[in-house]
Motif scaffolding. Structure first.
Motif, short mmCIF file in Angstrom:
data_model
loop_
_atom_site.label_atom_id
_atom_site.label_comp_id
_atom_site.label_asym_id
_atom_site.label_seq_id
_atom_site.Cartn_x
_atom_site.Cartn_y
_atom_site.Cartn_z
N GLY A 56 15.33 168.44 -71.39
CA GLY A 56 15.99 168.38 -70.09
C GLY A 56 16.66 169.70 -69.72
O GLY A 56 16.59 170.15 -68.58
N VAL A 57 17.31 170.32 -70.69
CA VAL A 57 17.99 171.59 -70.44
C VAL A 57 16.98 172.69 -70.14
O VAL A 57 17.14 173.45 -69.18
CB VAL A 57 18.89 171.98 -71.64
N THR A 58 15.94 172.78 -70.95
CA THR A 58 14.97 173.86 -70.75
C THR A 58 14.18 173.72 -69.46
O THR A 58 13.73 174.71 -68.90
CB THR A 58 14.00 174.00 -71.94
N THR A 59 14.01 172.48 -68.99
CA THR A 59 13.30 172.26 -67.73
C THR A 59 14.26 172.15 -66.54
O THR A 59 13.82 171.97 -65.42
CB THR A 59 12.43 170.99 -67.80
N ARG A 60 15.56 172.25 -66.84
CA ARG A 60 16.61 172.17 -65.81
C ARG A 60 16.51 170.88 -65.00
O ARG A 60 16.64 170.86 -63.79
CB ARG A 60 16.57 173.39 -64.90
N PHE A 61 16.28 169.77 -65.70
CA PHE A 61 16.12 168.46 -65.08
C PHE A 61 17.45 167.71 -65.25
O PHE A 61 17.72 167.13 -66.29
CB PHE A 61 14.95 167.72 -65.72
N ASP A 62 18.26 167.73 -64.19
CA ASP A 62 19.60 167.13 -64.25
C ASP A 62 19.58 165.67 -64.66
O ASP A 62 20.45 165.22 -65.41
CB ASP A 62 20.31 167.26 -62.89
N ILE A 65 19.04 165.40 -68.40
CA ILE A 65 20.26 165.87 -69.09
C ILE A 65 21.33 164.79 -69.03
O ILE A 65 21.96 164.48 -70.03
CB ILE A 65 20.78 167.18 -68.46
#
Length: 71
Positions: A56-62, A65
């Motif tokens: 989630g962090v690496t894909t910036r998917f809130d 996360i």
């Protein structure tokens, strides 16, 4: 404006329920993949969640996360 993290997580989970009503096969497939990785027994639950959080962090998917950080 940043939302309260717990409120965001609650709203997201509610929307997932709405989505499940619209596309139950998709949600069953997601649950099947998640459960299959748990059944394999290669990773304990904590490591599994940490990997999901890292994705989630690496894909910036809130949403990812929020759900995988434990609220």
């Amino acid at each position: 404006m940043m939302q309260d993290g717990n409120a965001y997580r609650t709203a997201l989970i509610e929307r997932m329920g709405d989505y499940a009503k619209l596309s139950p096969d998709t949600m069953r497939g997601m649950a099947l993949m998640d459960n299959a990785s748990n059944k394999a027994g290669h990773l304990d639950a904590k490591v599994h969640e940490l990997i999901a959080l890292a994705v989630g962090v690496t894909t910036r998917f809130d949403g990812c996360i929020s759900v995988h950080n434990g609220g």
